[in-house]
Write a protein that holds these residues in place. Structure first.
Motif, PDB file in Angstrom:
ATOM      1  N   GLY A 135      -4.626  -4.307   1.257  1.00  0.00           N
ATOM      2  CA  GLY A 135      -3.690  -3.543   0.456  1.00  0.00           C
ATOM      3  C   GLY A 135      -3.723  -2.045   0.710  1.00  0.00           C
ATOM      4  O   GLY A 135      -3.238  -1.265  -0.118  1.00  0.00           O
ATOM      5  N   TRP A 136      -4.258  -1.632   1.847  1.00  0.00           N
ATOM      6  CA  TRP A 136      -4.252  -0.204   2.169  1.00  0.00           C
ATOM      7  C   TRP A 136      -2.837   0.246   2.505  1.00  0.00           C
ATOM      8  O   TRP A 136      -2.124  -0.384   3.288  1.00  0.00           O
ATOM      9  CB  TRP A 136      -5.164   0.092   3.354  1.00  0.00           C
ATOM     10  CG  TRP A 136      -5.117   1.551   3.756  1.00  0.00           C
ATOM     11  CD1 TRP A 136      -4.347   2.114   4.731  1.00  0.00           C
ATOM     12  CD2 TRP A 136      -5.852   2.626   3.159  1.00  0.00           C
ATOM     13  NE1 TRP A 136      -4.551   3.462   4.793  1.00  0.00           N
ATOM     14  CE2 TRP A 136      -5.476   3.815   3.842  1.00  0.00           C
ATOM     15  CE3 TRP A 136      -6.783   2.699   2.130  1.00  0.00           C
ATOM     16  CZ2 TRP A 136      -6.006   5.063   3.521  1.00  0.00           C
ATOM     17  CZ3 TRP A 136      -7.316   3.945   1.820  1.00  0.00           C
ATOM     18  CH2 TRP A 136      -6.931   5.104   2.501  1.00  0.00           C
ATOM     19  N   VAL A 137      -2.410   1.351   1.880  1.00  0.00           N
ATOM     20  CA  VAL A 137      -1.073   1.899   2.079  1.00  0.00           C
ATOM     21  C   VAL A 137      -1.181   3.256   2.764  1.00  0.00           C
ATOM     22  O   VAL A 137      -1.956   4.115   2.339  1.00  0.00           O
ATOM     23  CB  VAL A 137      -0.344   2.049   0.724  1.00  0.00           C
ATOM     24  CG1 VAL A 137       0.953   2.838   0.889  1.00  0.00           C
ATOM     25  CG2 VAL A 137      -0.061   0.674   0.126  1.00  0.00           C
ATOM     26  N   GLY A 147      -4.166   5.114   0.389  1.00  0.00           N
ATOM     27  CA  GLY A 147      -5.041   4.500  -0.604  1.00  0.00           C
ATOM     28  C   GLY A 147      -4.707   3.038  -0.791  1.00  0.00           C
ATOM     29  O   GLY A 147      -3.743   2.523  -0.203  1.00  0.00           O
ATOM     30  N   PHE A 148      -5.503   2.364  -1.601  1.00  0.00           N
ATOM     31  CA  PHE A 148      -5.295   0.941  -1.851  1.00  0.00           C
ATOM     32  C   PHE A 148      -4.310   0.732  -2.995  1.00  0.00           C
ATOM     33  O   PHE A 148      -4.328   1.475  -3.985  1.00  0.00           O
ATOM     34  CB  PHE A 148      -6.617   0.255  -2.177  1.00  0.00           C
ATOM     35  CG  PHE A 148      -7.539   0.147  -0.993  1.00  0.00           C
ATOM     36  CD1 PHE A 148      -7.343  -0.843  -0.037  1.00  0.00           C
ATOM     37  CD2 PHE A 148      -8.583   1.045  -0.829  1.00  0.00           C
ATOM     38  CE1 PHE A 148      -8.185  -0.944   1.065  1.00  0.00           C
ATOM     39  CE2 PHE A 148      -9.430   0.949   0.269  1.00  0.00           C
ATOM     40  CZ  PHE A 148      -9.236  -0.046   1.216  1.00  0.00           C
ATOM     41  N   ALA A 149      -3.461  -0.275  -2.848  1.00  0.00           N
ATOM     42  CA  ALA A 149      -2.491  -0.622  -3.887  1.00  0.00           C
ATOM     43  C   ALA A 149      -2.699  -2.072  -4.303  1.00  0.00           C
ATOM     44  O   ALA A 149      -2.965  -2.935  -3.463  1.00  0.00           O
ATOM     45  CB  ALA A 149      -1.066  -0.430  -3.376  1.00  0.00           C
ATOM     46  N   LYS A 150      -2.575  -2.329  -5.576  1.00  0.00           N
ATOM     47  CA  LYS A 150      -2.704  -3.699  -6.071  1.00  0.00           C
ATOM     48  C   LYS A 150      -1.447  -4.492  -5.720  1.00  0.00           C
ATOM     49  O   LYS A 150      -0.348  -3.940  -5.608  1.00  0.00           O
ATOM     50  CB  LYS A 150      -2.903  -3.689  -7.580  1.00  0.00           C
ATOM     51  CG  LYS A 150      -4.223  -3.081  -8.025  1.00  0.00           C
ATOM     52  CD  LYS A 150      -4.343  -3.134  -9.541  1.00  0.00           C
ATOM     53  CE  LYS A 150      -5.672  -2.550 -10.010  1.00  0.00           C
ATOM     54  NZ  LYS A 150      -5.812  -2.577 -11.493  1.00  0.00           N
ATOM     55  N   ALA A 206      -5.691 -11.574   4.168  1.00  0.00           N
ATOM     56  CA  ALA A 206      -5.154 -12.622   3.294  1.00  0.00           C
ATOM     57  C   ALA A 206      -4.102 -12.083   2.333  1.00  0.00           C
ATOM     58  O   ALA A 206      -3.136 -12.783   2.003  1.00  0.00           O
ATOM     59  CB  ALA A 206      -6.286 -13.279   2.517  1.00  0.00           C
ATOM     60  N   LEU A 207      -4.275 -10.843   1.881  1.00  0.00           N
ATOM     61  CA  LEU A 207      -3.313 -10.283   0.919  1.00  0.00           C
ATOM     62  C   LEU A 207      -1.897 -10.272   1.490  1.00  0.00           C
ATOM     63  O   LEU A 207      -0.924 -10.507   0.762  1.00  0.00           O
ATOM     64  CB  LEU A 207      -3.734  -8.878   0.513  1.00  0.00           C
ATOM     65  CG  LEU A 207      -2.797  -8.182  -0.492  1.00  0.00           C
ATOM     66  CD1 LEU A 207      -3.591  -7.459  -1.564  1.00  0.00           C
ATOM     67  CD2 LEU A 207      -1.864  -7.198   0.217  1.00  0.00           C
ATOM     68  N   LEU A 208      -1.778 -10.009   2.775  1.00  0.00           N
ATOM     69  CA  LEU A 208      -0.455  -9.923   3.390  1.00  0.00           C
ATOM     70  C   LEU A 208       0.279 -11.259   3.404  1.00  0.00           C
ATOM     71  O   LEU A 208       1.498 -11.303   3.575  1.00  0.00           O
ATOM     72  CB  LEU A 208      -0.577  -9.389   4.822  1.00  0.00           C
ATOM     73  CG  LEU A 208      -1.201  -7.995   4.969  1.00  0.00           C
ATOM     74  CD1 LEU A 208      -1.377  -7.645   6.440  1.00  0.00           C
ATOM     75  CD2 LEU A 208      -0.343  -6.951   4.271  1.00  0.00           C
TER      76      LEU A 208
END
Length: 299
Positions: free
Chosen positions: A191-193, A222-225, A252-254
């Motif tokens: 979740g890194w943006v 930064g990281f996003a939920k 996995a988040l993607l």
């Protein structure tokens, strides 16, 4: 002697033509010899360089003569990070530590400000000339670093050619994006943006696309939920690979069902990571890939 005897039997005009041709050939030979001497002298004056950072690796390989490159960083051959990984196999692989660099005794060491300070300080203490490069955060930063490396290795003309290539790619991308006000979220592992102060952010802004990171209060990165990303609903997400199977937890988040539903392949822009890890000549390829991806998704 036979040559002069033949001249005596010829008329004055013919003798003059033959002599002129012979003298012309001699002058050409002298000129070629002198050019060769000058070229060798110029090559001898060019610095011998070692790189201990993956980003300086790529600038060095693009702009220096192969004979100038004494060695590259441990990650130079890493295809996931290095745009010039295949080219890097031609050169010595360094450890990234000071010891093997000192053994090579280069005229110049190129490095990043964000690598181990102790290594850089040790090299300086031993009298090594170090050129330190910061992380590029804008297109102007990228152009500045290309020109700086060109000056360091004695090939400013090659640097200008790469800057011109980048400018041409920017113009093509701007034309393709004109009148398209898409919001794009550059999303990586876990979740890194990528914010505006990044190479990816610079690519989006220079072409006229909007970086959706600002809509979720991320400026530098930064990281996003997952919930935050779903709620913000950018037009596209920009990712580094289009796999349909997660290779580890980080990726996995993607492939989370919520993201897959909102962002199928038709709403995912894929630009390989090695195009955007560093700021350099590869950004021209990244921009062309961006244009191709927008065409693919119908943008």
């Amino acid at each position: 002697m036979a040559f002069f005897a033949r001249l005596q039997r010829l008329g004055a005009g013919a003798r003059s033509c033959i002599i002129d041709r012979r003298m012309g050939g001699l002058a050409a030979a002298v000129l070629a010899l002198s050019v060769g001497v000058v070229t060798q002298a110029q090559a001898a004056d060019l610095p011998r360089v070692a790189s201990i950072n993956v980003c300086t690796d790529q600038l060095l390989m693009t702009l220096a003569d192969p004979s100038q490159i004494l060695g590259l960083s441990p990650y130079a051959r890493d295809a996931a990070r290095s745009w010039a990984a295949a080219e890097a196999t031609k050169y010595r692989r360094l450890s990234g530590e000071a010891e093997d660099v000192l053994m090579l005794r280069p005229d110049l060491v190129v490095a990043s400000l964000y690598m181990k300070r102790t290594t850089r300080e040790l090299l300086k203490q031993q009298g090594m000339r170090i050129a330190e490069f910061d992380i590029a955060k804008s297109i102007d930063d990228v152009k500045g670093q290309i020109r700086r490396m060109g000056d360091l290795v004695g090939h400013p003309d090659r640097a200008e050619a790469q800057v011109a290539r980048l400018d041409a790619a920017i113009a093509r991308a701007r034309e393709a994006v004109a009148r398209k006000s898409y919001r794009v979220l550059a999303l990586s592992r876990r979740g890194w943006v990528s914010g505006d102060d990044s190479v990816t952010g610079a690519l989006l802004s220079i072409t006229g696309l909007s970086n959706a990171a600002s809509g979720i209060d991320i400026s530098s990165g930064g990281f996003a939920k997952l919930e935050t990303i779903v709620a913000d609903r950018p037009d596209f997400i920009l990712i580094s690979e289009g796999r349909d199977v997660a290779e580890d937890e980080g990726s996995a988040l993607l492939l989370h069902p919520a993201l897959e539903k909102l962002y199928p392949p038709s709403r995912r822009i894929v630009i390989p990571e090695d195009f955007t890890v560093c700021g350099g000549p590869m950004l021209a390829d990244a921009l062309d890939r961006l244009v191709a991806e927008l065409k693919r998704v119908g943008g």
